[in-house]
Design an enzyme around this catalytic site. Structure first.
Site, PDB file in Angstrom:
ATOM      1  N   HIS A 198      56.700 -50.007  -8.974  1.00 59.44           N
ATOM      2  CA  HIS A 198      56.000 -50.929  -8.069  1.00 59.44           C
ATOM      3  C   HIS A 198      55.853 -52.278  -8.774  1.00 59.44           C
ATOM      4  CE1 HIS A 198      52.987 -52.531  -5.287  1.00 59.44           C
ATOM      5  NE2 HIS A 198      53.378 -51.561  -4.464  1.00 59.44           N
TER       6      HIS A 198
ATOM      7  N   ASP B 115      55.560 -44.391  -1.165  1.00 60.91           N
ATOM      8  CA  ASP B 115      56.677 -43.794  -0.414  1.00 60.91           C
ATOM      9  C   ASP B 115      57.081 -42.417  -0.916  1.00 60.91           C
ATOM     10  OD1 ASP B 115      57.570 -47.094  -0.302  1.00 60.91           O
ATOM     11  OD2 ASP B 115      57.352 -45.907   1.524  1.00 60.91           O
TER      12      ASP B 115
HETATM   13  C1  SDX Z   1      56.614 -50.491  -1.214  1.00 64.54           C
HETATM   14  O1  SDX Z   1      54.814 -54.720  -2.903  1.00 64.54           O
HETATM   15  C2  SDX Z   1      54.166 -53.797  -2.229  1.00 64.54           C
HETATM   16  O2  SDX Z   1      52.959 -53.772  -2.147  1.00 64.54           O
HETATM   17  C3  SDX Z   1      55.076 -52.807  -1.500  1.00 64.54           C
HETATM   18  C4  SDX Z   1      54.379 -51.590  -0.918  1.00 64.54           C
HETATM   19  C5  SDX Z   1      53.485 -51.968   0.231  1.00 64.54           C
HETATM   20  O3  SDX Z   1      52.516 -51.244   0.501  1.00 64.54           O
HETATM   21  O4  SDX Z   1      53.849 -52.953   0.951  1.00 64.54           O
HETATM   22  O5  SDX Z   1      53.599 -50.950  -1.924  1.00 64.54           O
HETATM   23  C6  SDX Z   1      55.388 -50.597  -0.365  1.00 64.54           C
HETATM   24  O6  SDX Z   1      57.560 -51.199  -0.990  1.00 64.54           O
HETATM   25  C7  SDX Z   1      56.597 -49.551  -2.389  1.00 64.54           C
HETATM   26  C8  SDX Z   1      57.904 -49.646  -3.264  1.00 64.54           C
HETATM   27  C9  SDX Z   1      58.996 -48.817  -2.584  1.00 64.54           C
HETATM   28  N1  SDX Z   1      60.272 -49.000  -3.262  1.00 64.54           N
HETATM   29  C10 SDX Z   1      60.843 -48.027  -3.989  1.00 64.54           C
HETATM   30  O7  SDX Z   1      60.337 -46.934  -4.209  1.00 64.54           O
HETATM   31  C11 SDX Z   1      62.239 -48.385  -4.526  1.00 64.54           C
HETATM   32  C12 SDX Z   1      62.343 -48.000  -6.007  1.00 64.54           C
HETATM   33  N2  SDX Z   1      61.482 -48.887  -6.776  1.00 64.54           N
HETATM   34  C13 SDX Z   1      62.136 -49.989  -7.483  1.00 64.54           C
HETATM   35  O8  SDX Z   1      63.229 -50.543  -6.783  1.00 64.54           O
HETATM   36  C14 SDX Z   1      61.133 -50.972  -8.064  1.00 64.54           C
HETATM   37  O9  SDX Z   1      60.160 -50.246  -8.694  1.00 64.54           O
HETATM   38  C15 SDX Z   1      60.480 -52.010  -7.162  1.00 64.54           C
HETATM   39  C16 SDX Z   1      61.476 -52.783  -6.394  1.00 64.54           C
HETATM   40  C17 SDX Z   1      59.522 -51.351  -6.242  1.00 64.54           C
HETATM   41  C18 SDX Z   1      59.692 -52.971  -8.060  1.00 64.54           C
HETATM   42  O10 SDX Z   1      60.600 -53.446  -8.965  1.00 64.54           O
HETATM   43  P1  SDX Z   1      60.347 -54.787  -9.841  1.00 64.54           P
HETATM   44  O11 SDX Z   1      58.901 -55.085  -9.926  1.00 64.54           O
HETATM   45  O12 SDX Z   1      61.256 -55.861  -9.336  1.00 64.54           O
HETATM   46  O13 SDX Z   1      60.793 -54.303 -11.280  1.00 64.54           O
HETATM   47  P2  SDX Z   1      62.297 -54.083 -11.710  1.00 64.54           P
HETATM   48  O14 SDX Z   1      63.138 -53.581 -10.569  1.00 64.54           O
HETATM   49  O15 SDX Z   1      62.741 -55.329 -12.397  1.00 64.54           O
HETATM   50  O16 SDX Z   1      62.137 -52.890 -12.774  1.00 64.54           O
HETATM   51  C19 SDX Z   1      61.463 -53.108 -14.023  1.00 64.54           C
HETATM   52  C20 SDX Z   1      61.936 -51.987 -14.957  1.00 64.54           C
HETATM   53  C21 SDX Z   1      63.462 -51.886 -15.028  1.00 64.54           C
HETATM   54  O17 SDX Z   1      63.790 -51.322 -16.289  1.00 64.54           O
HETATM   55  P3  SDX Z   1      64.355 -52.320 -17.451  1.00 64.54           P
HETATM   56  O18 SDX Z   1      65.614 -52.972 -16.841  1.00 64.54           O
HETATM   57  O19 SDX Z   1      63.251 -53.310 -17.695  1.00 64.54           O
HETATM   58  O20 SDX Z   1      64.662 -51.382 -18.600  1.00 64.54           O
HETATM   59  O21 SDX Z   1      61.495 -50.724 -14.429  1.00 64.54           O
HETATM   60  C22 SDX Z   1      62.629 -49.929 -14.096  1.00 64.54           C
HETATM   61  C23 SDX Z   1      63.810 -50.861 -13.981  1.00 64.54           C
HETATM   62  O22 SDX Z   1      65.010 -50.177 -14.292  1.00 64.54           O
HETATM   63  N3  SDX Z   1      62.362 -49.314 -12.784  1.00 64.54           N
HETATM   64  C24 SDX Z   1      62.803 -48.126 -12.412  1.00 64.54           C
HETATM   65  C25 SDX Z   1      62.315 -47.926 -11.115  1.00 64.54           C
HETATM   66  N4  SDX Z   1      61.596 -48.990 -10.741  1.00 64.54           N
HETATM   67  C26 SDX Z   1      61.645 -49.851 -11.784  1.00 64.54           C
HETATM   68  N5  SDX Z   1      63.567 -47.205 -13.051  1.00 64.54           N
HETATM   69  C27 SDX Z   1      63.851 -46.077 -12.337  1.00 64.54           C
HETATM   70  N6  SDX Z   1      63.414 -45.832 -11.091  1.00 64.54           N
HETATM   71  C28 SDX Z   1      62.648 -46.719 -10.445  1.00 64.54           C
HETATM   72  N7  SDX Z   1      62.214 -46.459  -9.210  1.00 64.54           N
END
Ligand code: SDX
Length: 382
Positions: free
Chosen positions: A265, A319
């Site tokens: 998140h 989710d």
């Molecule tokens: C919702 O914003 C809100 O409030 C949204 C929400 C709402 O109520 O409106 O809460 C609802 O959208 C919840 C999120 C649903 N999405 C997912 O479940 C999709 C999977 N999650 C990721 O895509 C990610 O966690 C995000 C997009 C939600 C947030 O990503 P960020 O803040 O842009 O961070 P990032 O993608 O740059 O990741 C940072 C690090 C990375 O590792 P490094 O490259 O630094 O080594 O964390 C890792 C990422 O690889 N990482 C994950 C991960 N999420 C982040 N690794 C594995 N699995 C994941 N799900």
């Protein structure tokens, strides 16, 4: 990635940018806290209803009994769809994804609302009530249309969750299922400046209208990085099929630096408090409906992710367990994100009304990195 420039830092994804103030929902990402107007989300999930939570978000206080009754009546008096909307549902391709369908149908509602372009808070509240009231019938009856079932009109003697499930399934839901959906609607109602809410604000900040803002938001919510994640989680669970495959799946995703849907998140670096509540719900509903394997696989995914990436602040988000919950309620997978729409209309409209109180066109800068003083080259010299 943030690049220093001559004058400002680029804040990629606006991750560190505070765009405005709001009194609607408070998120403490480090400690996993969510409050609607100061009331903890767990207290609301245990004691409130979706309609009452919407009143709280829009009026910044809980309603009295008579205020809640009046608000509920206002919503139910708006359940009915304009005749031409029924025809529009029929004209949609049965193969359309429900999110494409609802984005189109919500947009079309504007053309049946004489005050669609009125900007007063009172008019925007009335339009918000119409959107909340009519969207369940649009979603449920699009599903009936694509399955060649007769339409079912909303029942104004029922609350939003019960009326929706009755239209969807052609029979009244059990109290347990209706309550489960009502709690899901509470949990998804608002969440600060998430991508879809911020998209709505960009639209309303131009003094466009609430229907256009909500249409923008529906399109934004659809993405798997945002509201579409609940459907992606369910597809993962179905593809896995068995708990024995979980460990290899998760480790493979992490090794390939791929995202495990339902985790991580932008704000929560602790457990999403909504996931805490949904986890207990998913366990109970899965047991009640013979879907224990979904809950057990989810729990196993969580165990492996906790050991591998919890230290990086990656935990289940809203989710992850909503997938098993919605599946156990009996919803088709491609109706999961439309449930998010039904609920988040509350947040989208509330933030639009709040932002308009002190409106400022949202228009960030961009750092130009292209060439300068380039000549125009005639076609025969290119
Ligand atoms: C919702 O914003 C809100 O409030 C949204 C929400 C709402 O109520 O409106 O809460 C609802 O959208 C919840 C999120 C649903 N999405 C997912 O479940 C999709 C999977 N999650 C990721 O895509 C990610 O966690 C995000 C997009 C939600 C947030 O990503 P960020 O803040 O842009 O961070 P990032 O993608 O740059 O990741 C940072 C690090 C990375 O590792 P490094 O490259 O630094 O080594 O964390 C890792 C990422 O690889 N990482 C994950 C991960 N999420 C982040 N690794 C594995 N699995 C994941 N799900």
């Amino acid at each position: 990635m943030t690049a220093a420039t001559s004058t400002n830092m680029i804040d990629q994804g606006l991750a560190n940018t505070i765009a405005a103030e709001s009194k609607m929902s408070f998120i403490d990402g480090q400690n996993g806290v969510l409050e609607y107007v100061g009331i903890d989300i767990d207290a609301l999930a245990r004691n409130s209803t979706f309609e009452e939570s919407v009143y709280l978000l829009w009026h910044f206080r809980l309603p009295s009994e008579s205020e809640l009754a009046a608000f509920t009546d206002q919503i139910r008096n708006e359940y009915a769809l304009p005749d031409q909307m029924w025809q529009l549902i029929k004209d949609l391709p049965k193969t359309a994804s429900p999110m494409h369908a609802i984005r189109t149908l919500v947009s079309a509602l504007a053309m049946h609302d004489p005050e669609a372009d009125e900007q007063s808070p009172e008019a925007n509240t009335r339009k918000g009530i119409r959107l909340l009231a009519k969207t369940p019938a649009l979603i449920a009856n699009f599903d009936r249309h694509r399955k060649d079932k007769d339409f079912i009109k909303p029942d104004p003697s029922l609350d939003i969750a019960t009326s929706f499930l009755t239209m969807l399934n052609g029979e009244k839901p059990t109290d347990t299922m209706a309550k489960a959906l009502d709690v899901c609607l509470i949990l998804h109602a608002d969440h600060g400046f998430n991508a879809s809410t911020f998209a709505a604000l960009v639209t309303i900040s131009t003094l466009s209208d609430v229907y256009s803002a909500v249409t923008t938001a529906v399109g934004t919510l659809k993405g798997p990085l945002h509201g579409g994640a609940n459907e992606a989680v369910m597809h993962t669970l179905n593809e896995l099929g068995d708990i024995s495959k979980v460990e290899d799946f998760v480790r493979g995703k992490l090794e390939r630096k791929e995202r495990v849907m339902g985790f991580g998140h932008r704000v929560y670096k602790a457990y999403d408090p909504r996931a805490t509540y949904l986890k207990t719900f998913a366990k109970q509903l899965a047991a009640d409906t013979g879907n224990q394997n979904l809950y057990e696989m989810s729990r196993r995914i969580e165990e492996i992710m906790a050991e591998a990436v919890a230290a990086k602040g990656i935990h289940p988000n809203v989710d992850f367990y909503s997938a098993t919950t919605y599946y156990s309620i009996g919803l088709d997978i491609d109706l999961f994100t439309p449930m998010f729409v039904m609920s988040r209309i509350a947040g989208w409209v509330g933030h639009c009304i709040e932002y308009l109180q002190d409106n400022k066109l949202i228009r960030p800068r961009c750092e130009y990195t292209g060439p300068h003083s380039s000549p125009y080259v005639p076609m025969n010299e290119r």
